[in-house]
Design a protein around this motif. Structure first.
Motif, PDB file in Angstrom:
ATOM      1  N   ALA A  94       0.836  -1.209   0.000  1.00 20.96           N
ATOM      2  CA  ALA A  94       0.000   0.000   0.000  1.00 20.96           C
ATOM      3  C   ALA A  94       0.872   1.261   0.000  1.00 20.96           C
ATOM      4  O   ALA A  94       0.650   2.179  -0.798  1.00 20.96           O
ATOM      5  CB  ALA A  94      -0.947  -0.002   1.197  1.00 20.96           C
ATOM      6  N   GLU A  95       1.857   1.296   0.874  1.00 22.71           N
ATOM      7  CA  GLU A  95       2.752   2.455   0.920  1.00 22.71           C
ATOM      8  C   GLU A  95       3.572   2.554  -0.368  1.00 22.71           C
ATOM      9  O   GLU A  95       3.777   3.639  -0.907  1.00 22.71           O
ATOM     10  CB  GLU A  95       3.688   2.366   2.128  1.00 22.71           C
ATOM     11  CG  GLU A  95       4.569   3.588   2.292  1.00 22.71           C
ATOM     12  CD  GLU A  95       5.485   3.520   3.504  1.00 22.71           C
ATOM     13  OE1 GLU A  95       6.267   4.467   3.674  1.00 22.71           O
ATOM     14  OE2 GLU A  95       5.432   2.540   4.272  1.00 22.71           O
ATOM     15  N   ALA A  96       4.011   1.396  -0.863  1.00 25.16           N
ATOM     16  CA  ALA A  96       4.784   1.369  -2.104  1.00 25.16           C
ATOM     17  C   ALA A  96       3.947   1.903  -3.263  1.00 25.16           C
ATOM     18  O   ALA A  96       4.436   2.692  -4.078  1.00 25.16           O
ATOM     19  CB  ALA A  96       5.256  -0.048  -2.398  1.00 25.16           C
ATOM     20  N   ARG A  97       2.703   1.487  -3.344  1.00 23.13           N
ATOM     21  CA  ARG A  97       1.827   1.913  -4.441  1.00 23.13           C
ATOM     22  C   ARG A  97       1.691   3.435  -4.457  1.00 23.13           C
ATOM     23  O   ARG A  97       1.769   4.064  -5.518  1.00 23.13           O
ATOM     24  CB  ARG A  97       0.453   1.259  -4.302  1.00 23.13           C
ATOM     25  CG  ARG A  97      -0.558   1.750  -5.340  1.00 23.13           C
ATOM     26  CD  ARG A  97      -1.806   0.926  -5.364  1.00 23.13           C
ATOM     27  NE  ARG A  97      -1.617  -0.367  -5.991  1.00 23.13           N
ATOM     28  CZ  ARG A  97      -1.482  -0.568  -7.302  1.00 23.13           C
ATOM     29  NH1 ARG A  97      -1.502   0.452  -8.116  1.00 23.13           N
ATOM     30  NH2 ARG A  97      -1.323  -1.769  -7.787  1.00 23.13           N
ATOM     31  N   GLU A  98       1.489   4.035  -3.301  1.00 24.27           N
ATOM     32  CA  GLU A  98       1.349   5.492  -3.220  1.00 24.27           C
ATOM     33  C   GLU A  98       2.597   6.192  -3.745  1.00 24.27           C
ATOM     34  O   GLU A  98       2.510   7.139  -4.532  1.00 24.27           O
ATOM     35  CB  GLU A  98       1.087   5.893  -1.767  1.00 24.27           C
ATOM     36  CG  GLU A  98       0.857   7.365  -1.557  1.00 24.27           C
ATOM     37  CD  GLU A  98       0.574   7.692  -0.108  1.00 24.27           C
ATOM     38  OE1 GLU A  98       1.025   8.761   0.326  1.00 24.27           O
ATOM     39  OE2 GLU A  98      -0.086   6.899   0.583  1.00 24.27           O
ATOM     40  N   LEU A  99       3.758   5.727  -3.346  1.00 26.89           N
ATOM     41  CA  LEU A  99       5.013   6.320  -3.810  1.00 26.89           C
ATOM     42  C   LEU A  99       5.191   6.140  -5.311  1.00 26.89           C
ATOM     43  O   LEU A  99       5.526   7.083  -6.034  1.00 26.89           O
ATOM     44  CB  LEU A  99       6.200   5.685  -3.081  1.00 26.89           C
ATOM     45  CG  LEU A  99       6.376   6.059  -1.622  1.00 26.89           C
ATOM     46  CD1 LEU A  99       7.308   5.081  -0.926  1.00 26.89           C
ATOM     47  CD2 LEU A  99       6.907   7.484  -1.501  1.00 26.89           C
ATOM     48  N   LEU A 100       4.964   4.917  -5.782  1.00 24.08           N
ATOM     49  CA  LEU A 100       5.189   4.622  -7.197  1.00 24.08           C
ATOM     50  C   LEU A 100       4.206   5.363  -8.099  1.00 24.08           C
ATOM     51  O   LEU A 100       4.578   5.816  -9.186  1.00 24.08           O
ATOM     52  CB  LEU A 100       5.140   3.114  -7.430  1.00 24.08           C
ATOM     53  CG  LEU A 100       6.276   2.327  -6.756  1.00 24.08           C
ATOM     54  CD1 LEU A 100       6.042   0.834  -6.883  1.00 24.08           C
ATOM     55  CD2 LEU A 100       7.634   2.725  -7.301  1.00 24.08           C
ATOM     56  N   GLU A 101       2.971   5.513  -7.654  1.00 31.36           N
ATOM     57  CA  GLU A 101       2.004   6.302  -8.434  1.00 31.36           C
ATOM     58  C   GLU A 101       2.454   7.753  -8.545  1.00 31.36           C
ATOM     59  O   GLU A 101       2.320   8.383  -9.598  1.00 31.36           O
ATOM     60  CB  GLU A 101       0.613   6.208  -7.813  1.00 31.36           C
ATOM     61  CG  GLU A 101      -0.044   4.862  -8.043  1.00 31.36           C
ATOM     62  CD  GLU A 101      -1.362   4.686  -7.305  1.00 31.36           C
ATOM     63  OE1 GLU A 101      -1.691   5.523  -6.420  1.00 31.36           O
ATOM     64  OE2 GLU A 101      -2.058   3.699  -7.604  1.00 31.36           O
TER      65      GLU A 101
END
Length: 121
Positions: A94-101
């Motif tokens: 979830a945290e990774a997705r926010e950063l990558l987006e």
């Protein structure tokens, strides 16, 4: 010890070459040395973090990226990208997705491509 910027860049390049040729141990040794000499330089910290990611030392990479680089440069897209990669490897999607987006939207072409590949994996 004081080293010139050119020497630090050369040593970093050697560290990257070792990393990308599959010699993560040697790469980390080189980049740890470069980091010790060029302790305050963001590009040096990025190189160290990248070798930690490729070496599977995700917690160390996360600490460098989150606590060193992004504290000083909160919009550093490469740092966000590699932090996202390390977080995915740790199962923190979830945290990774926010950063990558964020990187896909605001990063340069290379950063965006890497981030998109990890988002779609």
């Amino acid at each position: 010890m004081q080293a010139s910027v050119q020497l630090l860049q050369l040593m970093s390049e050697i560290g990257y070459m070792a990393c990308f040729s599959g010699d993560a141990s040697r790469s980390q040794t080189i980049m740890d040395g470069v980091s010790a000499i060029g302790v305050e330089q963001i590009p040096i910290k990025m190189g160290l973090a990248i070798t930690k990611v490729y070496g599977g030392l995700y917690d160390q990479a996360i600490n460098i990226l989150r606590d060193d680089i992004l504290v000083k440069e909160p919009e550093h897209m490469s740092a966000k990208c590699f932090l996202g990669i390390a977080l995915i490897q740790k199962g923190q999607r979830a945290e990774a997705r926010e950063l990558l987006e964020n990187v896909v939207q605001y990063g340069n072409k290379d950063e965006s491509s890497i981030a998109a590949a990890y988002l779609n994996s």
